[in-house]
Scaffold this motif. Sequence first.
Motif, mmCIF file in Angstrom:
data_model
loop_
_atom_site.group_PDB
_atom_site.id
_atom_site.type_symbol
_atom_site.label_atom_id
_atom_site.label_comp_id
_atom_site.label_asym_id
_atom_site.label_seq_id
_atom_site.Cartn_x
_atom_site.Cartn_y
_atom_site.Cartn_z
ATOM 1 N N MET A 1 33.946 51.222 26.434
ATOM 2 C CA MET A 1 33.385 50.293 25.127
ATOM 3 C C MET A 1 32.005 49.865 25.019
ATOM 4 S SD MET A 1 36.767 47.862 24.639
ATOM 5 C CE MET A 1 36.817 45.780 24.859
ATOM 6 N N LEU A 2 32.380 48.810 26.462
ATOM 7 C CA LEU A 2 31.085 48.416 26.439
ATOM 8 C C LEU A 2 29.625 49.118 26.243
ATOM 9 C CD1 LEU A 2 31.307 46.456 29.580
ATOM 10 C CD2 LEU A 2 30.658 45.437 27.364
ATOM 11 N N LYS A 3 29.886 50.359 26.298
ATOM 12 C CA LYS A 3 28.215 51.039 26.050
ATOM 13 C C LYS A 3 28.653 51.245 24.493
ATOM 14 C CE LYS A 3 28.965 54.393 30.098
ATOM 15 N NZ LYS A 3 28.534 55.642 30.503
ATOM 16 N N ARG A 4 29.453 51.728 23.982
ATOM 17 C CA ARG A 4 29.645 51.612 22.223
ATOM 18 C C ARG A 4 28.849 50.551 22.099
ATOM 19 N NH1 ARG A 4 35.470 52.304 20.616
ATOM 20 N NH2 ARG A 4 36.182 52.282 22.925
ATOM 21 N N GLY A 5 29.278 49.333 22.443
ATOM 22 C CA GLY A 5 28.621 48.331 22.207
ATOM 23 C C GLY A 5 27.182 47.846 22.071
ATOM 24 N N ASN A 6 26.641 48.270 23.067
ATOM 25 C CA ASN A 6 25.003 48.656 23.829
ATOM 26 C C ASN A 6 24.945 47.139 24.347
ATOM 27 O OD1 ASN A 6 24.014 51.219 22.392
ATOM 28 N ND2 ASN A 6 23.836 50.217 20.359
ATOM 29 N N ILE A 7 26.392 47.294 25.453
ATOM 30 C CA ILE A 7 26.262 45.934 26.259
ATOM 31 C C ILE A 7 25.978 46.132 27.481
ATOM 32 C CG2 ILE A 7 27.937 43.933 27.513
ATOM 33 C CD1 ILE A 7 29.191 44.194 24.312
ATOM 34 N N LYS A 8 24.874 46.072 27.519
ATOM 35 C CA LYS A 8 23.942 46.002 29.366
ATOM 36 C C LYS A 8 25.224 45.281 30.545
ATOM 37 C CE LYS A 8 20.379 46.631 32.729
ATOM 38 N NZ LYS A 8 21.016 45.106 33.425
ATOM 39 N N HIS A 9 25.354 46.637 31.042
ATOM 40 C CA HIS A 9 26.172 46.236 32.361
ATOM 41 C C HIS A 9 26.352 46.555 33.494
ATOM 42 C CE1 HIS A 9 28.748 49.029 30.091
ATOM 43 N NE2 HIS A 9 29.377 50.300 31.318
ATOM 44 N N THR A 32 24.591 38.471 32.452
ATOM 45 C CA THR A 32 25.012 40.312 33.204
ATOM 46 C C THR A 32 27.035 40.394 32.671
ATOM 47 O OG1 THR A 32 22.918 39.596 34.350
ATOM 48 C CG2 THR A 32 25.331 40.954 35.513
ATOM 49 N N VAL A 33 26.984 41.447 32.623
ATOM 50 C CA VAL A 33 28.409 42.216 32.517
ATOM 51 C C VAL A 33 28.441 42.594 34.062
ATOM 52 C CG1 VAL A 33 30.253 43.399 31.437
ATOM 53 C CG2 VAL A 33 28.432 41.253 29.680
ATOM 54 N N THR A 34 29.309 42.087 34.875
ATOM 55 C CA THR A 34 29.677 43.193 35.867
ATOM 56 C C THR A 34 31.158 44.054 35.693
ATOM 57 O OG1 THR A 34 27.988 42.474 36.853
ATOM 58 C CG2 THR A 34 29.860 44.086 38.500
ATOM 59 N N ILE A 35 31.273 44.852 35.955
ATOM 60 C CA ILE A 35 32.701 45.524 36.162
ATOM 61 C C ILE A 35 32.620 45.343 37.823
ATOM 62 C CG2 ILE A 35 34.870 47.117 34.970
ATOM 63 C CD1 ILE A 35 32.846 45.201 32.955
ATOM 64 N N ALA A 36 34.294 45.113 37.830
ATOM 65 C CA ALA A 36 34.561 45.800 39.865
ATOM 66 C C ALA A 36 35.530 46.235 39.291
ATOM 67 C CB ALA A 36 34.286 43.890 40.670
ATOM 68 N N THR A 37 36.602 47.026 40.690
ATOM 69 C CA THR A 37 37.329 47.644 41.314
ATOM 70 C C THR A 37 38.002 46.328 42.165
ATOM 71 O OG1 THR A 37 36.610 48.960 43.245
ATOM 72 C CG2 THR A 37 36.796 49.459 40.563
ATOM 73 N N ASN A 38 38.701 46.448 42.554
ATOM 74 C CA ASN A 38 39.834 45.884 43.330
ATOM 75 C C ASN A 38 39.330 45.082 44.180
ATOM 76 O OD1 ASN A 38 42.125 44.784 40.985
ATOM 77 N ND2 ASN A 38 43.540 46.009 42.360
ATOM 78 N N MET A 39 38.946 46.283 44.990
ATOM 79 C CA MET A 39 38.274 46.018 46.609
ATOM 80 C C MET A 39 37.070 45.666 46.686
ATOM 81 S SD MET A 39 41.015 47.019 47.867
ATOM 82 C CE MET A 39 40.534 47.451 49.662
ATOM 83 N N ALA A 40 36.189 46.421 45.100
ATOM 84 C CA ALA A 40 34.814 46.067 45.205
ATOM 85 C C ALA A 40 33.998 44.493 45.281
ATOM 86 C CB ALA A 40 34.171 46.645 43.784
ATOM 87 N N GLY A 56 28.668 26.603 32.120
ATOM 88 C CA GLY A 56 29.884 26.805 33.026
ATOM 89 C C GLY A 56 31.010 27.944 34.048
ATOM 90 N N GLY A 57 29.269 28.597 34.804
ATOM 91 C CA GLY A 57 29.377 29.488 35.794
ATOM 92 C C GLY A 57 30.020 30.153 35.087
ATOM 93 N N LEU A 58 30.649 31.330 36.343
ATOM 94 C CA LEU A 58 31.274 33.249 36.423
ATOM 95 C C LEU A 58 31.840 33.007 35.163
ATOM 96 C CD1 LEU A 58 29.961 35.134 37.615
ATOM 97 C CD2 LEU A 58 31.560 34.426 39.118
ATOM 98 N N ALA A 59 31.834 34.435 34.241
ATOM 99 C CA ALA A 59 33.592 34.084 33.685
ATOM 100 C C ALA A 59 34.476 35.018 34.325
ATOM 101 C CB ALA A 59 33.349 33.968 32.660
ATOM 102 N N ILE A 60 35.267 34.618 35.138
ATOM 103 C CA ILE A 60 36.059 36.330 35.551
ATOM 104 C C ILE A 60 37.312 36.885 34.276
ATOM 105 C CG2 ILE A 60 37.352 37.394 36.751
ATOM 106 C CD1 ILE A 60 34.846 36.528 38.161
ATOM 107 N N ILE A 61 37.254 38.249 34.024
ATOM 108 C CA ILE A 61 37.804 38.704 33.003
ATOM 109 C C ILE A 61 38.914 39.419 33.791
ATOM 110 C CG2 ILE A 61 38.280 39.843 30.693
ATOM 111 C CD1 ILE A 61 35.410 37.979 29.844
ATOM 112 N N GLY A 62 40.240 39.362 33.344
ATOM 113 C CA GLY A 62 41.233 40.404 34.055
ATOM 114 C C GLY A 62 41.348 41.468 33.143
#
Length: 154
Positions: A1-9, A32-40, A56-62
């Motif tokens: 989805m991010l690749k389709r939207g050309n969003i660097k991550h 910056t957009v960072t995708i993280a797994t549970n253990m990362a 507003g600081g870091l935004a976490i999206i689960g």
Amino acid sequence: MLKRGNIKHNVLNAKLHQKEAEIVLEAGQAGTVTIATNMAGRGTDIKLGKGVKEAGGLAIIGTERHESRRVDRQLRGRAGRQGDPGSSQFFVSLEDDLMRMFWFRPDSEDHGPDGNRRRRGHSAFKISNSIERAQKKVEETTLVSVKGCWNMMM
């Protein structure tokens, strides 16, 4: 989805140990957009870059709730480390594993006072309570399993 939207991550997972520190360093930078797994990235703090605190600081999206409330809380805690501002938002689907195991069927119906069938509504409150109950059930089952293993080893 991010690749389709050309969003660097960047993808942060427990497999790329050499690159993990570099990804964590970048994670707190504006835009910056960072995708993280549970253990990362466990045990590392994300330092906020210039202007991020003011924005507003870091935004976490689960993207789903974990079977363990502890893991959800750890993820939420990443948003406001060291007194920094931040926010977290979880999105769930009634098709997520946790919901499918413990939630009533999304297409379920009941009868209204007039005897006619009606669809049940799914309020955020109902869904949040259902998730909490499901997580407690999984945690209780896991605890019983672990205790059983310990008893067999003793």
